[in-house]
Write an enzyme that holds these catalytic residues in place. Structure first.
Site, short mmCIF file in Angstrom:
data_model
loop_
_atom_site.label_atom_id
_atom_site.label_comp_id
_atom_site.label_asym_id
_atom_site.label_seq_id
_atom_site.Cartn_x
_atom_site.Cartn_y
_atom_site.Cartn_z
N GLY A 161 0.84 -1.20 0.00
CA GLY A 161 0.00 0.00 0.00
C GLY A 161 0.87 1.25 0.00
O GLY A 161 2.09 1.18 0.08
N GLU A 170 0.87 7.95 3.76
CA GLU A 170 1.11 9.38 3.55
C GLU A 170 2.59 9.68 3.35
O GLU A 170 2.97 10.50 2.53
CB GLU A 170 0.60 10.16 4.77
CG GLU A 170 0.81 11.65 4.62
CD GLU A 170 0.63 12.39 5.95
OE1 GLU A 170 0.28 11.74 6.96
OE2 GLU A 170 0.86 13.60 5.97
N GLY A 185 5.09 7.37 2.60
CA GLY A 185 5.88 6.49 1.75
C GLY A 185 5.18 5.14 1.60
O GLY A 185 4.01 4.98 1.99
N GLU A 186 5.92 4.17 1.04
CA GLU A 186 5.31 2.86 0.78
C GLU A 186 5.09 2.07 2.07
O GLU A 186 5.84 2.22 3.02
CB GLU A 186 6.23 2.04 -0.13
CG GLU A 186 6.24 2.58 -1.55
CD GLU A 186 7.49 2.21 -2.31
OE1 GLU A 186 8.49 1.88 -1.65
OE2 GLU A 186 7.46 2.25 -3.54
N ASP A 199 -10.32 9.86 13.90
CA ASP A 199 -10.53 9.42 12.51
C ASP A 199 -10.95 7.95 12.48
O ASP A 199 -10.45 7.15 11.71
CB ASP A 199 -9.24 9.63 11.71
CG ASP A 199 -9.52 9.56 10.20
OD1 ASP A 199 -10.71 9.52 9.81
OD2 ASP A 199 -8.55 9.53 9.43
P1 AMP Z 1 -1.74 3.62 6.33
O1 AMP Z 1 -0.64 4.48 5.96
O2 AMP Z 1 -1.67 3.12 7.75
O3 AMP Z 1 -3.09 4.14 5.98
O4 AMP Z 1 -1.54 2.28 5.42
C1 AMP Z 1 -1.77 2.24 4.02
C2 AMP Z 1 -2.31 0.87 3.64
O5 AMP Z 1 -1.33 -0.10 3.93
C3 AMP Z 1 -3.53 0.48 4.44
O6 AMP Z 1 -4.70 0.91 3.84
C4 AMP Z 1 -3.43 -1.04 4.42
O7 AMP Z 1 -4.00 -1.55 3.26
C5 AMP Z 1 -1.95 -1.28 4.40
N1 AMP Z 1 -1.48 -1.55 5.76
C6 AMP Z 1 -1.08 -0.66 6.67
N2 AMP Z 1 -0.72 -1.27 7.81
C7 AMP Z 1 -0.89 -2.58 7.59
C8 AMP Z 1 -0.68 -3.74 8.40
N3 AMP Z 1 -0.26 -3.67 9.65
N4 AMP Z 1 -0.96 -4.93 7.87
C9 AMP Z 1 -1.40 -5.01 6.59
N5 AMP Z 1 -1.62 -3.97 5.81
C10 AMP Z 1 -1.37 -2.75 6.30
#
Ligand code: AMP
Length: 986
Positions: free
Chosen positions: A627, A630, A632-633, A745
């Site tokens: 994914g 905000e 980075g990857e 949020d």
């Molecule tokens: P975030 O920056 O926390 O919104 O993460 C972006 C995306 O990464 C999320 O919408 C999830 O799809 C994936 N993601 C984030 N944290 C996790 C995690 N602990 N396990 C699996 N996918 C995650």
């Protein structure tokens, strides 16, 4: 006269020719009631007429025994009616009797001049009576049995011919009921000689089948009847299955069922149970027959059920009687010992004599002896045997944890099933050994006496087995985070040590080992302590390590709270954006952990160090990008920390070229997450800040974010599963609110789901609430807020509290129950704010239980004080899960509205509540279906306006049923209005 003389002559002739060989032997299944040939003297049956009819004629058989016959031969005269009646014959046990008549009959053709008057048959009758002396019986009182004709008649009288045949006819009569009967013979003009008349009945004779005896049994009355007879077991036998047979009408036994078995000690011979001979035995009734006594055993009397063992031979309790008697084994051979410090290995080979058995095992006996090898005593507990001490099937054993420098004697016993009956010293082999010098066993109990900022005082007990004089102890210690990469050693001759020069508030690991002349023992298992934050000791004598740890952590937390409160006060204006504006809900009770805002730290890096563990980048393996966040990857990968098992993790990276502020904001999420420890909050594994890229490592959630997961699995879960999801989220939120953390949020997109459907709250980025969320919009005051999820007071004047999180939770409930539908569909943010302000609320999603929609409406109370607390929500959901029936009632089949406003008149929307029949079934009132149909109430729209009078009119008389139907109809009416308005007014 001429006729009479003539007939007498041929009758005599015939009798001699055909009865000469007859013997008076009857079949065994016949009981004779009368046999005219065995009657001594004259028969004197009654003839009518007394003259010129039947005549009794005495003749001699070939043994010169007189027998009596009756003859008549009035063939020349018409209209003959000559009767001959027997005496009364007792019936006995018979119900059906048989009459066997032997007679001769002259062929009319062979007699000249008898045409028209000569007959070739006679009639047989009987008359039942209890009176054995009837004087006169009328002809018509007799019952006819049959007309009897001759099978063989003869054509001429030839004195010299001895080949003439005798007729034998048998007739049966039944069912007889009186005590006896008379037989009668009617002659109507034939030339007959009745040579003999025998009357008998049939029985099944006494017999033995399958060792059961069946008595003499008279046959049944009918020619087809079967008499069931129960047999009794013959002597020395017992029933295996009830013996039964049937006695057939012809006197034959049929269908033997069941049987008896000879008792133990007996066997079946010639249909009887006979005793086993001497030297033989029979143990069980199921055994085939008597068997010869097995080897080394004997029996001295007949009928033995077992054989006794010869002297010196034995049988174990479980040995079968058929097994030979056996002996205990001889001693094991070639016992050798091998000493290794305080362990001894013994090996031996099987005994020369097994005793004739297969169940050989070995027992080991250990004795500790004095220095001279004398005064031995049992080793007792504490000595370990591998694989075991008793019932060994192997020929080797390892004996451990013996004392060093000690004499031992070991006996190895060979044992079999009969050893207990004849134990003897010749069944054991023994060996004496002396153990070697050995290192001490590990130190096992370490206590911390004093803990200060820079030191700790340790004390411990002597090892359980010092195996000699302890010369010295060695303490090894290191910082827990550093692992054993760099450790320090301290030596002491006492059982305590004062360790100094430690860093404050740091976890240390300690190991202690002892040394004797034989060398060092093994180190103890690790003991962990954390140094204190204050200079003076806070732990007194004798405190254990757990209490110590908890106390240290407690004091650290308290200290942090003080710092936080102090700094918040000072920096209030500076960090207003990040401030947790929830003072009214803070539970500053002692013992309750409170969230500390990382932005209250002068140096936010300090907060990261405080709450997030630094992970060495070499422990992380990045596998793929899952994914975009905000900063980075977001990747998935694996984390393998030293001494721990490898786990799957999510890795958030900070993209290159970041500003200091971005780095701080990025890491603030870790500082927040690191303070939480709850199964429904995403767990922080640690951070990588010492090298690039900077990373936040969290547990991996296989199913990603909840909103996408629900959309992908639309309609696939049960209501209970959905409520389980909601319960998990509520539980995580309760934990956050207890820690006085306000999320701001909360939305399905910020919940992550693992492979077990466990949901965890995530997304703790402080700035993102306002900046990054795609659903967040600038408000009139310029801040960004996710309008659809946010409580009105938070939108209006930024009043973010746990109660505003409860509002958002209600929206998450709606998202979950509608499988990821967008709240308020395609309405604009402004329309949503306006509709909420006017009192409208989201309607229940399709198939959503009423109780859950009610809980949503509670979360959307305008007054935030009236919204439930997260603890109440958890309790409520638990109650629903415990009583799934409360989840059955849904608001009807409310269609999921599409994104354009539907007019009430739209055909698609004409009957969103289903049929009247469905509705009645749903409220358990389907019995009134016909009343509604007959009265023309065929649509829900018609029903909702019904009154009590209408109910009575259509035939619903029960007041309770009227109430139930009316209140449900009103509920339906309000749902209709909500559907028409697409929102729920409250
Ligand atoms: P975030 O920056 O926390 O919104 O993460 C972006 C995306 O990464 C999320 O919408 C999830 O799809 C994936 N993601 C984030 N944290 C996790 C995690 N602990 N396990 C699996 N996918 C995650």
């Amino acid at each position: 006269m001429a006729t009479t003389a003539f007939s007498a002559a041929w009758a005599l002739l015939l009798w001699i020719s055909h009865t000469a060989s007859s013997a008076r032997v009857y079949p065994p299944n016949e009981v004779t009631l009368l046999d005219s040939r065995t009657v001594q003297g004259e028969l004197k049956w009654v003839s009518s007429p007394t003259e010129g009819g039947w005549e009794e004629v005495s003749i001699m058989d070939e043994k010169n025994t007189p027998i009596r016959t009756y003859q008549v031969c009035n063939v020349m005269e018409p209209n003959q009616n000559n009767w001959l009646r027997t005496d009364w014959i007792a019936r006995g046990a018979a119900q059906r009797i048989y009459v066997e008549i032997k007679f001769t009959l002259r062929d009319c053709n062979s007699l000249p001049g008898v045409m028209g008057t000569c007959k070739e048959t006679f009639n047989l009758y009987y008359y039942e009576s209890n009176n054995d002396k009837e004087r006169y019986i009328r002809e018509n009182q007799f019952i006819k049995i049959d007309t009897i004709a001759a099978d063989e008649s003869f054509t001429q009288v030839d004195i010299g011919d001895r080949i003439m045949k005798l007729n034998t006819e048998v007739r049966d009569v039944g069912v007889l009921t009186r005590k006896g009967f008379y037989l009668a013979f009617q002659d109507v003009g034939a030339c007959i000689a009745l040579v003999s008349v025998r009357i008998f009945y049939k029985k099944c004779p006494l017999t033995v089948r399958n060792l059961a005896q069946f008595p003499d049994t008279t046959t049944g009355a009918d020619t087809s009847s079967l008499v069931e007879v129960r047999g009794s077991c013959v002597d020395n036998s017992e029933e295996r299955e009830v013996p039964k047979m049937y006695c057939g009408a012809d006197g034959e036994w049929l269908v033997p069922i069941g049987s008896c078995l000879c008792n133990p000690g007996f066997e079946e011979r010639a249909g009887a149970c006979q005793a086993c001979k001497i030297g033989y035995y029979r143990a069980l009734a199921s055994d085939a027959g008597c068997s010869k006594c097995p080897p080394h055993s004997y029996s001295v009397r007949e009928g033995s059920t077992s054989c006794a063992c010869d002297k010196g031979y034995f049988r174990s309790e479980t040995d079968p009687a058929s097994m030979p008697c056996t002996q205990p084994p001889s001693a094991p051979q070639h016992l050798i010992s091998n000493v290794n410090e305080t362990s001894v290995n013994l090996e031996w080979s099987a005994p020369a004599f097994s005793g004739g058995r297969q169940d050989l095992t070995y027992n080991v006996v250990c004795k500790r002896c004095g220095p001279d090898g004398q005064r031995c005593e049992p080793c007792g507990v504490g000595v370990h045997y591998t694989p075991q001490q008793l019932s060994l099937r192997t020929t080797r054993v390892s004996i451990n944890e013996l004392q060093a420098h000690t004499n031992y004697t070991f006996q190895v016993w060979a044992v079999n099933g009969v050893s207990p009956q004849s134990p003897g010293p010749d069944q054991a082999a023994s060996v004496t050994v002396t153990t070697n010098q050995a290192a001490p066993s590990p130190v096992t109990s370490i206590q911390a006496k004093d803990i200060t900022r820079h030191g700790v005082s340790l004390a411990w007990q002597q090892p359980e087995r010092p195996n000699g004089v302890i010369l010295e102890y060695e303490v090894k210690y290191y910082e827990k985070d550093q692992n054993e990469r760099s450790y320090r050693i301290m030596k002491t001759s006492s059982r305590s040590a004062d360790i100094k020069g430690l860093s404050p508030l740091t976890s240390y690991v300690f190991h202690v080992r002892a040394r004797t002349a034989a060398g060092y023992g093994e180190f103890s298992t690790p003991f962990e302590f954390m140094t204190n934050s204050v200079p003076s000791p806070i732990i007194g004598d004798g405190a254990n390590s757990t209490v110590l740890l908890v106390s240290v952590i407690g004091s650290v937390v308290l200290l942090l709270i003080f710092i936080a409160v102090f700094v918040i006060g000072r920096r209030r204006s500076k960090y207003s954006k990040a401030k947790q504006d929830s003072d009214e809900e803070k539970h500053l009770h002692p013992g309750v952990r409170i969230y500390v805002d990382p932005f209250t730290y002068e140096d936010p890096n300090q907060a990261v160090r405080e709450f997030a563990k630094e992970i060495d980048a070499s422990c992380i393996k990045i596998e793929k990008v899952i994914g975009i966040g905000e900063f980075g990857e977001v990747c998935s990968g694996r984390l393998k920390m030293p001494g721990k098992r490898e786990i799957c993790v999510a890795i958030k990276t900070l993209k290159a070229g970041y500003t200091e502020k971005q780095r701080r904001d990025f890491l603030s999420e870790a500082s927040i997450m690191g303070q939480f420890d709850h199964p429904n909050i995403i767990r922080l594994e640690g951070v990588v800040t010492k090298c690039k890229p900077v990373m936040i490592i969290t547990e991996y959630m296989e199913n990603g974010s909840l909103d996408a997961f629900l959309r992908k699995n639309d309609g696939r879960f049960t209501v209970i599963q959905l409520v389980g999801i909601l319960r998990g989220i509520a539980s995580g939120m309760k934990y956050l609110s207890d820690m006085s953390y306000v999320h701001r949020d909360l939305a399905a997109r910020n919940i992550l789901v693992n492979s077990n459907l466990v949901c965890k709250v995530s997304d703790f980025g402080m700035s993102r609430v306002l900046e990054e969320d795609p659903d967040a919009a600038y408000t009139t005051r310029g801040g960004k807020i996710p309008i659809r999820w946010t409580a009105p007071e938070a939108i209006a004047y930024r009043k973010f509290t746990s109660a505003s999180d409860v509002w958002s939770y209600g929206i998450v409930m709606w998202e979950v129950m509608s499988y990821g539908e967008r709240p308020y569909w395609d309405m604009s943010n402004q329309d949503v704010i306006k509709a909420i302000e006017e009192g409208y609320r989201l309607p229940p999603p399709m198939d959503c239980p009423i109780s859950l929609h009610q809980l949503m409406l509670d979360c959307w109370q305008k007054e935030r004080a009236e919204r439930p607390k997260f603890s109440q929500i958890v309790n409520m959901l638990d109650k629903l899960i415990r009583n799934p029936n409360t989840l059955k009632r849904t608001g009807g089949e409310i269609a999921r509205p599409n994104t354009t406003l539907l007019e009430p008149s739209s055909p698609e929307f004409s009957s969103p509540l289903g049929t009247v029949s469905d509705w009645l079934t749903a409220i358990n009132m389907e019995r009134y279906r016909d009343n509604f149909t007959a009265a023309g109430y065929t649509t829900p729209e018609a029903v909702v306006h019904m009154t009590q009078e209408d109910m009575t009119r259509i035939g619903i008389s029960s007041a309770a049923h009227q109430d139930k139907i009316l209140s449900s109809a009103q509920g339906m009416l309000s749902q209709m209005q909500q559907i028409q308005d697409r929102m729920v007014p409250v």
